[in-house]
Design a protein around this motif. Structure first.
Motif: not given
Length: 254
Positions: A97-107
């Motif tokens: 979940r942390i990795a997915e949230n970080a990816r979304l924030l980066g996008d």
């Protein structure tokens, strides 16, 4: 001797003295008819028997305590193992979940960085779409369409698409409809340019202009033979022309 009696130190110490038991003394008195007087026991012997009895009781008590502690430690270890087995999937899910949230924030940050280009691309595609709506009434003209896909707002059958497609920010303007012919690799190529825009931001358009100019000055040709500025010298096209397309080629060793 039973273990429960050993733990409570309820020991039969008279057997350690070596003297006759109470039952034996009563039998002697009953058999002889005379009153039997118990043999006196010295204080030294009493002290020795007491020390032996206490040592025996302590030894059995210590072993019982050690057994209880070992049992508790075993249960604690088993419970810890069960807890670790349960916590491991939970920890992996949390990391995902942390990795997915970080990816979304980066996008989202990349799209915000690319927003000036996207605004320009929306204006460019909209003007071409309006021109296409006028031309649609002419015989043989395709119907312009707008859809969202491949990390962009896509303008299809747009007369402003030039000879193929133009990517500005998170918008792609196609001169035809690649969905009709199922050209997924071509659309992936243009999607890679949108990611370049999210990485370069306001530098994306100057980078494309410089790459196109350098390739054209070197008279580099495309596979179809035309000089369009998409040759090897144009660093902006190196990644999207890969299979599968990506913004830029990976570093050596990857």
């Amino acid at each position: 001797m039973r273990p429960d009696r050993a733990r409570t130190f309820d020991l039969e110490l008279p057997s350690l003295t070596g003297g006759p038991k109470a039952g034996g003394a009563s039998a002697e008195r009953a058999g002889t008819g005379r009153e039997a007087h118990p043999r006196p026991v010295s204080s030294r012997r009493r002290c020795s028997d007491f020390v032996l009895g206490v040592g025996f009781a302590l030894e059995h008590g210590r072993s019982s305590i050690f057994q209880a502690e070992a049992g508790m430690a075993g249960r604690d270890s088993e419970a810890a193992n069960r807890g670790g087995a349960l916590a491991s999937p939970v920890g992996e899910a949390a990391r995902d979940r942390i990795a997915e949230n970080a990816r979304l924030l980066g996008d989202l940050a990349g799209k915000a960085w690319n927003a000036p280009n996207t605004i320009l691309g929306l204006a460019y595609g909209t003007l071409g779409h309006l021109a296409g709506q006028v031309n649609r009434f002419r015989p043989g003209r395709p119907v312009p369409r707008i859809r969202v896909g491949h990390n962009a707002v896509e303008f299809l059958n747009n007369p402003a698409g030039g000879i193929g497609a133009i990517t500005i920010g998170n918008t792609i303007t196609y001169s035809d409809d690649p969905y009709e012919r199922g050209d997924e690799r071509y659309m992936a190529h243009e999607r890679a340019h949108t990611i370049q825009g999210q990485q370069l931001g306001p530098l994306y358009l100057p980078s494309n202009a410089a790459g196109l100019l350098l390739s054209a000055l070197r008279r580099e040709r495309d596979p179809d033979g035309g000089i369009t500025g998409h040759g090897p010298s144009n660093w902006n096209e190196r990644g999207p022309q890969m299979d599968p397309p990506r913004p830029w080629p990976p570093r050596r060793g990857r």
